[in-house]
Design a protein around this motif. Structure first.
Motif, PDB file in Angstrom:
ATOM      1  N   GLN A 425       0.806  -1.351   0.100  1.00  0.00           N
ATOM      2  CA  GLN A 425      -0.216  -0.283  -0.115  1.00  0.00           C
ATOM      3  C   GLN A 425       1.018   1.392  -0.277  1.00  0.00           C
ATOM      4  OE1 GLN A 425      -2.682  -0.391   3.366  1.00  0.00           O
ATOM      5  NE2 GLN A 425      -4.481  -2.265   1.349  1.00  0.00           N
ATOM      6  N   ALA A 426       1.523   1.139   0.870  1.00  0.00           N
ATOM      7  CA  ALA A 426       2.474   2.691   1.016  1.00  0.00           C
ATOM      8  C   ALA A 426       3.629   2.561  -0.351  1.00  0.00           C
ATOM      9  CB  ALA A 426       4.154   2.162   2.056  1.00  0.00           C
ATOM     10  N   ALA A 427       3.460   1.910  -1.697  1.00  0.00           N
ATOM     11  CA  ALA A 427       4.116   2.101  -2.720  1.00  0.00           C
ATOM     12  C   ALA A 427       3.539   2.310  -3.360  1.00  0.00           C
ATOM     13  CB  ALA A 427       4.387   0.021  -3.283  1.00  0.00           C
ATOM     14  N   GLY A 428       1.808   2.779  -3.759  1.00  0.00           N
ATOM     15  CA  GLY A 428       1.263   3.210  -4.947  1.00  0.00           C
ATOM     16  C   GLY A 428       1.115   4.544  -4.262  1.00  0.00           C
ATOM     17  N   PRO A 429       1.207   5.540  -3.314  1.00  0.00           N
ATOM     18  CA  PRO A 429       1.486   7.007  -3.124  1.00  0.00           C
ATOM     19  C   PRO A 429       2.786   7.793  -3.763  1.00  0.00           C
ATOM     20  CG  PRO A 429       0.454   6.408  -1.574  1.00  0.00           C
ATOM     21  CD  PRO A 429       0.484   4.670  -1.622  1.00  0.00           C
ATOM     22  N   LYS A 430       3.686   7.042  -4.013  1.00  0.00           N
ATOM     23  CA  LYS A 430       4.631   7.179  -4.371  1.00  0.00           C
ATOM     24  C   LYS A 430       5.049   6.900  -6.030  1.00  0.00           C
ATOM     25  CE  LYS A 430       8.285   5.249   0.155  1.00  0.00           C
ATOM     26  NZ  LYS A 430       8.869   4.285  -0.042  1.00  0.00           N
ATOM     27  N   ALA A 431       4.602   5.787  -6.293  1.00  0.00           N
ATOM     28  CA  ALA A 431       4.106   5.245  -8.187  1.00  0.00           C
ATOM     29  C   ALA A 431       3.871   6.451  -8.459  1.00  0.00           C
ATOM     30  CB  ALA A 431       3.552   4.235  -8.192  1.00  0.00           C
ATOM     31  N   VAL A 432       2.121   6.699  -7.637  1.00  0.00           N
ATOM     32  CA  VAL A 432       1.721   7.919  -8.595  1.00  0.00           C
ATOM     33  C   VAL A 432       2.216   9.249  -8.362  1.00  0.00           C
ATOM     34  CG1 VAL A 432      -0.034   9.475  -7.927  1.00  0.00           C
ATOM     35  CG2 VAL A 432      -0.738   7.557  -7.858  1.00  0.00           C
ATOM     36  N   GLU A 433       3.069  10.095  -6.783  1.00  0.00           N
ATOM     37  CA  GLU A 433       4.276  10.971  -7.100  1.00  0.00           C
ATOM     38  C   GLU A 433       5.150  11.000  -8.679  1.00  0.00           C
ATOM     39  OE1 GLU A 433       7.324  13.275  -4.341  1.00  0.00           O
ATOM     40  OE2 GLU A 433       6.120  11.486  -3.161  1.00  0.00           O
ATOM     41  N   LEU A 434       5.733   9.815  -8.121  1.00  0.00           N
ATOM     42  CA  LEU A 434       6.847   9.792  -9.646  1.00  0.00           C
ATOM     43  C   LEU A 434       6.407   9.668 -10.668  1.00  0.00           C
ATOM     44  CD1 LEU A 434       9.165   7.035  -7.580  1.00  0.00           C
ATOM     45  CD2 LEU A 434      10.141   9.366  -7.711  1.00  0.00           C
ATOM     46  N   LEU A 435       5.412   8.901 -11.543  1.00  0.00           N
ATOM     47  CA  LEU A 435       4.832   8.842 -12.785  1.00  0.00           C
ATOM     48  C   LEU A 435       3.544  10.005 -13.315  1.00  0.00           C
ATOM     49  CD1 LEU A 435       3.034   5.500 -12.089  1.00  0.00           C
ATOM     50  CD2 LEU A 435       5.789   6.501 -13.392  1.00  0.00           C
ATOM     51  N   ARG A 436       3.652  10.907 -12.404  1.00  0.00           N
ATOM     52  CA  ARG A 436       3.209  12.272 -11.901  1.00  0.00           C
ATOM     53  C   ARG A 436       4.093  13.077 -12.686  1.00  0.00           C
ATOM     54  NH1 ARG A 436      -1.207  11.653 -13.747  1.00  0.00           N
ATOM     55  NH2 ARG A 436      -3.570  11.110 -12.301  1.00  0.00           N
ATOM     56  N   ARG A 437       5.459  13.161 -11.951  1.00  0.00           N
ATOM     57  CA  ARG A 437       6.352  14.213 -12.388  1.00  0.00           C
ATOM     58  C   ARG A 437       6.835  13.879 -13.724  1.00  0.00           C
ATOM     59  NH1 ARG A 437      10.639  14.374  -7.320  1.00  0.00           N
ATOM     60  NH2 ARG A 437       9.157  15.609  -6.080  1.00  0.00           N
ATOM     61  N   ALA A 438       6.975  12.228 -14.382  1.00  0.00           N
ATOM     62  CA  ALA A 438       7.457  11.426 -15.619  1.00  0.00           C
ATOM     63  C   ALA A 438       6.658  11.880 -16.459  1.00  0.00           C
ATOM     64  CB  ALA A 438       7.446  10.578 -15.443  1.00  0.00           C
ATOM     65  N   GLU A 439       5.478  12.513 -16.403  1.00  0.00           N
ATOM     66  CA  GLU A 439       4.118  12.421 -16.662  1.00  0.00           C
ATOM     67  C   GLU A 439       4.621  14.386 -17.595  1.00  0.00           C
ATOM     68  OE1 GLU A 439      -0.261  11.481 -17.580  1.00  0.00           O
ATOM     69  OE2 GLU A 439       0.438  12.384 -15.539  1.00  0.00           O
ATOM     70  N   GLY A 440       4.496  14.986 -16.425  1.00  0.00           N
ATOM     71  CA  GLY A 440       5.109  16.169 -16.543  1.00  0.00           C
ATOM     72  C   GLY A 440       6.342  16.490 -17.822  1.00  0.00           C
ATOM     73  N   SER A 441       6.923  15.568 -18.207  1.00  0.00           N
ATOM     74  CA  SER A 441       7.735  16.048 -19.148  1.00  0.00           C
ATOM     75  C   SER A 441       7.245  16.023 -20.318  1.00  0.00           C
ATOM     76  CB  SER A 441       9.395  14.959 -19.033  1.00  0.00           C
ATOM     77  OG  SER A 441       8.775  13.760 -19.511  1.00  0.00           O
ATOM     78  N   ALA A 442       8.080  16.430 -21.170  1.00  0.00           N
ATOM     79  CA  ALA A 442       7.725  16.666 -22.855  1.00  0.00           C
ATOM     80  C   ALA A 442       7.612  15.692 -23.431  1.00  0.00           C
ATOM     81  CB  ALA A 442       8.153  17.865 -23.279  1.00  0.00           C
ATOM     82  N   LYS A 443       8.548  14.502 -23.174  1.00  0.00           N
ATOM     83  CA  LYS A 443       8.371  12.769 -23.580  1.00  0.00           C
ATOM     84  C   LYS A 443       6.947  12.300 -23.404  1.00  0.00           C
ATOM     85  CE  LYS A 443      11.107  10.074 -25.562  1.00  0.00           C
ATOM     86  NZ  LYS A 443      12.851   9.243 -25.376  1.00  0.00           N
ATOM     87  N   GLY A 444       7.235  12.049 -21.817  1.00  0.00           N
ATOM     88  CA  GLY A 444       5.973  11.576 -21.290  1.00  0.00           C
ATOM     89  C   GLY A 444       4.370  11.537 -20.925  1.00  0.00           C
TER      90      GLY A 444
END
Length: 570
Positions: A425-444
């Motif tokens: 359960q603790a991994a989910g919020p970490k994943a969302v935070e990191l993937l949102r940052r990745a998504e914010g890049s022009a490529k992601g």
């Protein structure tokens, strides 16, 4: 029912199953007389059918030795690798048989029951085998152009048949375990690429050449052979260390999570490549040694004093000969000599535990595997003295990339998403935070299918349907064949009463991959709710063609046919 995103990651799936069958460069087990050697390890290949034959004239000794190894015999035609089976699985009550008839191999399954929904009787022709039989073996079968792994496995160490890994306690027969080309690359050669609509569908046969060929490690040797040896073949030992090590690690590194880099595929790896340009492998920082993984030991070796003091001089072949396997009688002396290559101080060999020359007995733990049934770990975290107690296995915690590689937001986020899908359960919020940052890049933000798909799943399980819907649509724009994104998006729009869109999405999923059983049941529910009774029955019948023991589908089609379930009420 929400579908698991774990299945969407090919590298992860590959990890769940067939890396189990051979840690090919690690300790190879002697064969017991329950099954004859001829039925398990084929003899040397001859003639034009043997892709290694061109190497034999100049490398006869190596050729002969290698032809007897599990690597050389890691796959083939089912009839050549036939091992009979006849057992009843207690949890499911199914009686399984693997038998040979007129040169063909068949899997038969049967369960008698007072309930019509539990009765089962059928069979599949098994076309190929995977696994040398030393550690294990399973078979592949084809249905309408889609390829699947048999639900049962032969486990060589215990010399018994049982269910496939992760299905030992299954109540239903898992007959839709999809063959993944990433896994095939570690057991066969000339592996086909998947067609775009499903990873287990190929234009022809799944692989053209049995076993691991010379070219799988040494590269294409056509020019070398044609020139009579003038044109050099790849010299593995002369490669920079990371490329040298990658030859073995492409099949012998698993970690807790494996993330394929954007735009890359593990199937395209060739000797001489840097594996880490294609994928990153993650482990928990707090795990003990190998983490209980039976076939992934490099990450444990990196923590050993042997590797840390030897540095790049030490690699897999420092201790393991990829061209031959020591017999049971040879193993202790063979590996002791490998240790003495470095531990060669004057008088050391004559004084150091001559009463027990097995170095691994004291310095390499051998606990039961935590990821593969009926298997054992030879932990390569070589220690001065190993504990005889089974150390706890880390199932959560902070992740790090194997090899000290710095992982970016995307890759680390996808790794945590895999942990979240396993229940951390603790991994989910970490994943969302990191993937949102990745998504914010022009490529992601534009075309990274996996980022959008994993974010969609994480948002969906968190109850954020609107955000999940946006991510799934972006994932489908990048990959219109993503069955799980399509199926999960259908669930979201169905709850929003957009049944027409849900029906369209689910039909596409089932059209592209009829083995998506959960999506098929969901489609039948939508069709029934729309009053399309016959369409719902047809959908469920289609599901049962691929998953005949799927109780949910069997019960539903019986209820609709008997009119216990009325169609037409959304």
């Amino acid at each position: 029912m929400l579908l698991s995103r774990t299945a969407a990651n090919a590298a992860e799936r590959c990890v769940a199953f067939f890396l189990l069958i051979f840690a090919l460069l690690v300790l190879f087990l002697s064969w017991a007389p329950l099954v004859s050697r001829d039925s398990v390890i084929a003899g040397p290949k001859t003639g034009a059918a043997d892709p290694n034959a061109a190497c034999a004239p100049c490398h006869r000794e190596i050729y002969e030795r290698y032809s007897q190894t599990p690597m050389a015999n890691a796959s083939g035609v089912a009839a050549e690798g036939f091992i009979p089976a006849d057992f009843k699985h207690a949890s499911s009550g199914i009686h399984y048989r693997v038998s040979a008839e007129a040169g063909h191999v068949w899997l038969a399954y049967q369960r008698d029951s007072a309930s019509a929904d539990r009765m089962l009787n059928g069979r599949q022709e098994l076309r190929y085998f995977i696994g040398s039989g030393k550690r294990g073996r399973t078979y592949l079968f084809e249905q309408e152009g889609y390829w699947f792994e048999a639900p049962v496995n032969w486990y060589g160490k215990k010399r018994l048949w049982d269910m496939a890994p992760n299905h030992l306690a299954a109540q239903e027969m898992p007959l839709t375990m999809q063959v993944d080309p990433g896994c095939l690359h570690c057991h066969a050669s000339s592996v086909a690429h998947s067609l775009p609509d499903a990873r287990n569908r190929f234009a022809s046969e799944p692989f053209a050449t049995s076993g691991i060929t010379c070219a799988a490690c040494h590269g294409d040797g056509k020019a070398h052979v044609a020139s009579g040896g003038i044109a050099h073949i790849l010299k593995i030992g002369s490669l920079e260390p990371v490329r040298r090590d990658s030859v073995c690690l492409s099949c012998h590194l698993e970690g807790q999570a494996a993330v394929v880099r954007e735009g890359k595929t593990l199937e395209n790896f060739v000797p001489g490549d840097n594996l880490f340009d294609s994928a990153l492998f993650f482990v928990f920082k707090n795990e003990n040694g190998s983490g209980g993984r039976a076939t992934s030991q490099w990450e444990a070796l990196l923590r050993s004093e042997c590797k840390q003091k030897s540095g790049d001089r030490m690699t897999c072949t420092t201790c393991h000969d990829p061209h031959s396997s020591p017999t049971a009688d040879e193993k202790v002396a063979f590996y002791r000599q490998r240790c003495l290559q470095c531990h060669n101080q004057a008088g050391f060999a004559e004084q150091h535990h001559t009463e027990n020359p097995d170095c691994t007995a004291c310095h390499m733990a051998r606990p039961p595997s935590n990821d593969i049934s009926h298997e054992q770990v030879t932990d390569h975290w070589i220690k001065r003295r190993v504990s005889r107690e089974r150390l706890p296995v880390a199932t959560k915690g902070e992740l790090e990339a194997v090899g000290g590689i710095t992982a970016g937001y995307r890759d680390l986020g996808l790794a945590y998403a895999q942990m979240a899908a396993r229940g951390d359960q603790a991994a989910g919020p970490k994943a969302v935070e990191l993937l949102r940052r990745a998504e914010g890049s022009a490529k992601g933000s534009t075309g990274d299918h996996e980022v959008h798909a994993q974010l969609g799943f994480l948002e969906q399980v968190s109850g954020h349907a609107s955000e999940a819907g946006v991510e799934y649509r972006l994932a489908l724009q990048a990959d219109p064949y993503d069955a799980l994104a399509g199926g999960d998006l259908a669930l979201i729009v169905a709850k929003q009463h957009d049944y027409a869109t849900a029906e369209r999405l689910l039909k596409l999923v089932l059209e592209h991959d009829p083995s998506q059983s959960e999506a098929g049941v969901n489609l039948a529910l939508v069709e029934c709710g729309l009053g399309k009774r016959e369409a719902a029955i047809g959908t469920l019948d289609r599901v049962l063609e691929f998953a005949p023991d799927f109780t949910k589908a069997r019960s539903m089609v019986r209820e609709i046919r008997s009119k216990e379930r009325a169609c037409g009420t959304k």
